[in-house]
Scaffold this motif. Structure first.
Motif, PDB file in Angstrom:
ATOM      1  N   LEU A 129       7.961   3.511   4.128  1.00  0.00           N
ATOM      2  CA  LEU A 129       7.336   4.374   5.121  1.00  0.00           C
ATOM      3  C   LEU A 129       5.968   3.829   5.508  1.00  0.00           C
ATOM      4  O   LEU A 129       5.603   3.799   6.685  1.00  0.00           O
ATOM      5  N   ILE A 130       5.203   3.377   4.521  1.00  0.00           N
ATOM      6  CA  ILE A 130       3.879   2.815   4.799  1.00  0.00           C
ATOM      7  C   ILE A 130       4.022   1.526   5.593  1.00  0.00           C
ATOM      8  O   ILE A 130       3.252   1.263   6.529  1.00  0.00           O
ATOM      9  N   ASP A 131       5.018   0.716   5.257  1.00  0.00           N
ATOM     10  CA  ASP A 131       5.258  -0.513   6.017  1.00  0.00           C
ATOM     11  C   ASP A 131       5.583  -0.183   7.473  1.00  0.00           C
ATOM     12  O   ASP A 131       5.123  -0.856   8.398  1.00  0.00           O
ATOM     13  N   PHE A 132       6.360   0.874   7.674  1.00  0.00           N
ATOM     14  CA  PHE A 132       6.685   1.305   9.036  1.00  0.00           C
ATOM     15  C   PHE A 132       5.411   1.715   9.765  1.00  0.00           C
ATOM     16  O   PHE A 132       5.188   1.351  10.924  1.00  0.00           O
ATOM     17  N   GLY A 133       4.570   2.478   9.073  1.00  0.00           N
ATOM     18  CA  GLY A 133       3.333   2.934   9.683  1.00  0.00           C
ATOM     19  C   GLY A 133       2.373   1.810  10.001  1.00  0.00           C
ATOM     20  O   GLY A 133       1.524   1.930  10.886  1.00  0.00           O
ATOM     21  N   ASN A 134       2.496   0.698   9.285  1.00  0.00           N
ATOM     22  CA  ASN A 134       1.643  -0.463   9.536  1.00  0.00           C
ATOM     23  C   ASN A 134       2.243  -1.397  10.583  1.00  0.00           C
ATOM     24  O   ASN A 134       1.823  -2.549  10.713  1.00  0.00           O
ATOM     25  N   ASN A 135       3.249  -0.886  11.307  1.00  0.00           N
ATOM     26  CA  ASN A 135       3.881  -1.617  12.404  1.00  0.00           C
ATOM     27  C   ASN A 135       4.597  -2.884  11.945  1.00  0.00           C
ATOM     28  O   ASN A 135       4.648  -3.878  12.665  1.00  0.00           O
ATOM     29  N   SER A 136       5.158  -2.841  10.737  1.00  0.00           N
ATOM     30  CA  SER A 136       5.958  -3.962  10.259  1.00  0.00           C
ATOM     31  C   SER A 136       7.286  -3.985  11.009  1.00  0.00           C
ATOM     32  O   SER A 136       8.073  -3.050  10.915  1.00  0.00           O
ATOM     33  N   MET A 137       7.536  -5.044  11.751  1.00  0.00           N
ATOM     34  CA  MET A 137       8.764  -5.134  12.539  1.00  0.00           C
ATOM     35  C   MET A 137       9.985  -5.148  11.636  1.00  0.00           C
ATOM     36  O   MET A 137      11.006  -4.527  11.946  1.00  0.00           O
ATOM     37  N   LEU A 138       9.890  -5.839  10.495  1.00  0.00           N
ATOM     38  CA  LEU A 138      11.017  -5.884   9.565  1.00  0.00           C
ATOM     39  C   LEU A 138      11.328  -4.490   9.032  1.00  0.00           C
ATOM     40  O   LEU A 138      12.483  -4.090   8.960  1.00  0.00           O
ATOM     41  N   ALA A 139      10.274  -3.750   8.684  1.00  0.00           N
ATOM     42  CA  ALA A 139      10.477  -2.389   8.171  1.00  0.00           C
ATOM     43  C   ALA A 139      11.138  -1.512   9.223  1.00  0.00           C
ATOM     44  O   ALA A 139      12.035  -0.731   8.925  1.00  0.00           O
ATOM     45  N   LYS A 140      10.707  -1.640  10.477  1.00  0.00           N
ATOM     46  CA  LYS A 140      11.291  -0.830  11.538  1.00  0.00           C
ATOM     47  C   LYS A 140      12.760  -1.180  11.759  1.00  0.00           C
ATOM     48  O   LYS A 140      13.595  -0.303  11.968  1.00  0.00           O
ATOM     49  N   MET A 141      13.074  -2.470  11.708  1.00  0.00           N
ATOM     50  CA  MET A 141      14.461  -2.878  11.883  1.00  0.00           C
ATOM     51  C   MET A 141      15.331  -2.299  10.771  1.00  0.00           C
ATOM     52  O   MET A 141      16.447  -1.836  11.010  1.00  0.00           O
ATOM     53  N   MET A 142      14.809  -2.306   9.540  1.00  0.00           N
ATOM     54  CA  MET A 142      15.568  -1.757   8.409  1.00  0.00           C
ATOM     55  C   MET A 142      15.785  -0.262   8.589  1.00  0.00           C
ATOM     56  O   MET A 142      16.870   0.250   8.335  1.00  0.00           O
ATOM     57  N   TRP A 143      14.746   0.450   9.053  1.00  0.00           N
ATOM     58  CA  TRP A 143      14.868   1.891   9.217  1.00  0.00           C
ATOM     59  C   TRP A 143      15.852   2.245  10.303  1.00  0.00           C
ATOM     60  O   TRP A 143      16.637   3.170  10.189  1.00  0.00           O
ATOM     61  N   TRP A 144      15.804   1.513  11.418  1.00  0.00           N
ATOM     62  CA  TRP A 144      16.677   1.858  12.537  1.00  0.00           C
ATOM     63  C   TRP A 144      18.143   1.606  12.206  1.00  0.00           C
ATOM     64  O   TRP A 144      19.020   2.201  12.817  1.00  0.00           O
ATOM     65  N   ARG A 145      18.402   0.742  11.247  1.00  0.00           N
ATOM     66  CA  ARG A 145      19.784   0.553  10.812  1.00  0.00           C
ATOM     67  C   ARG A 145      20.277   1.772  10.044  1.00  0.00           C
ATOM     68  O   ARG A 145      21.469   2.067  10.016  1.00  0.00           O
ATOM     69  N   GLN A 146      19.363   2.489   9.404  1.00  0.00           N
ATOM     70  CA  GLN A 146      19.741   3.640   8.580  1.00  0.00           C
ATOM     71  C   GLN A 146      19.627   4.954   9.340  1.00  0.00           C
ATOM     72  O   GLN A 146      20.410   5.878   9.118  1.00  0.00           O
ATOM     73  N   ILE A 147      18.623   5.060  10.212  1.00  0.00           N
ATOM     74  CA  ILE A 147      18.379   6.303  10.935  1.00  0.00           C
ATOM     75  C   ILE A 147      18.833   6.112  12.372  1.00  0.00           C
ATOM     76  O   ILE A 147      18.163   5.449  13.162  1.00  0.00           O
ATOM     77  N   THR A 148      19.965   6.672  12.706  1.00  0.00           N
ATOM     78  CA  THR A 148      20.566   6.427  14.015  1.00  0.00           C
ATOM     79  C   THR A 148      20.310   7.559  15.005  1.00  0.00           C
ATOM     80  O   THR A 148      20.780   7.499  16.134  1.00  0.00           O
ATOM     81  N   TYR A 149      19.564   8.568  14.610  1.00  0.00           N
ATOM     82  CA  TYR A 149      19.320   9.704  15.482  1.00  0.00           C
ATOM     83  C   TYR A 149      18.318   9.328  16.567  1.00  0.00           C
ATOM     84  O   TYR A 149      17.178   8.947  16.276  1.00  0.00           O
ATOM     85  N   GLN A 150      18.733   9.467  17.820  1.00  0.00           N
ATOM     86  CA  GLN A 150      17.866   9.102  18.934  1.00  0.00           C
ATOM     87  C   GLN A 150      16.607   9.966  18.973  1.00  0.00           C
ATOM     88  O   GLN A 150      15.536   9.486  19.362  1.00  0.00           O
TER      89      GLN A 150
END
Length: 265
Positions: A129-150
């Protein structure tokens, strides 16, 4: 889109229905929008409000007011502006922490909390979550694979710089267990702690241990839910919300009934 100005900043909110007020607070990923289905489900009997916290959705991001105390002050100002008094608060993750802190600071202003995916301490919050908040592109890609809700993906992209990391840091500094103990002992409010058994963003383990601690505090887990029970098991979650709102003084009457399980398979 509805909005008001609080402390010099624009606060976006939405409101549905008629009846007694209910306030919804979102978590770290997204905005008010993922509450829409639940709000619509109970809008026949309640006036439902959901706001975007500072730094999220369409609310102000001009300065870093991202501590739990900042959000408690925001909720209090919003409630006063809207004329909301003694309304149940349903909060998710960050919003759940804000709801509990609000109850402790203003025990005469609300009597019910549903805390969904509540982080009991900093160690329960995933580093991703912290990686996502720090604008980590890798973290965001990992999250979007798991969270598919638009409704989560689209709104999470609007999050202001530092809103996640600073609010996570603030939550980690709060003794949430101590706050719950104060609520339980003083019977400040009824607290229903709802969690997804498969949550991989906030560890539900410590929340499970609340069972039987105090009569006005009760944990309930949804077996097929991850971090977003209101989306993962919407029908079951919404029935739980309805029962919670209707109950007056006995949380033990709230159960995941067998017929719920059959109808939501």
């Amino acid at each position: 889109m509805s909005a008001i100005v609080i402390d010099g900043g624009l606060v976006h909110y939405e409101a549905f229905g008629r009846g007694a007020p209910v306030l919804f607070l979102h978590g770290w990923l997204g905005s008010w929008r993922y509450w829409m289905r639940t709000m619509e489900e109970v809008a026949d009997r309640y006036r439902t409000y959901a706001l975007d916290l500072w730094g999220f959705g369409d609310s102000d991001k001009s300065k870093p007011r991202y501590s739990v105390q900042d959000y408690v002050a925001l909720v209090d100002s919003f409630a006063n502006n809207m004329g909301i008094h003694n309304a149940p608060i349903i909060g998710h993750a960050l919003g759940a922490c804000v709801a509990i802190e609000y109850a402790v600071q203003y025990p005469d202003r609300m009597d019910k909390i549903m805390a969904v995916s509540l982080p009991m301490n900093g160690d329960t919050i995933s580093r991703r979550l912290i990686d996502f908040g720090n604008n980590s592109m890798l973290a965001k890609m990992m999250w979007w694979r798991q969270i598919t809700y638009q409704e989560v993906q689209k709104e999470a992209e609007k999050t202001g710089e530092g809103a996640i990391s600073l609010s996570v840091e603030s939550v980690a500094q709060i003794d949430t267990a101590g706050r719950i103990q104060a609520i339980g002992r003083a019977e400040i409010a009824m607290l229903l702690a709802v969690y997804g058994e498969r949550d991989d963003l906030v560890d539900p383990g410590p929340t499970r241990t609340l069972n039987g601690s105090w009569p006005n505090v009760r944990p309930i887990g949804l077996s097929n839910s991850k971090h977003f029970p209101m989306l993962d098991e919407a029908a079951k979650f919404n029935r739980l919300v309805k029962d919670f709102l209707e109950i007056e003084d006995d949380l033990s009457a709230i159960e995941l009934k067998d017929e719920w399980r059959r109808r939501t398979r």
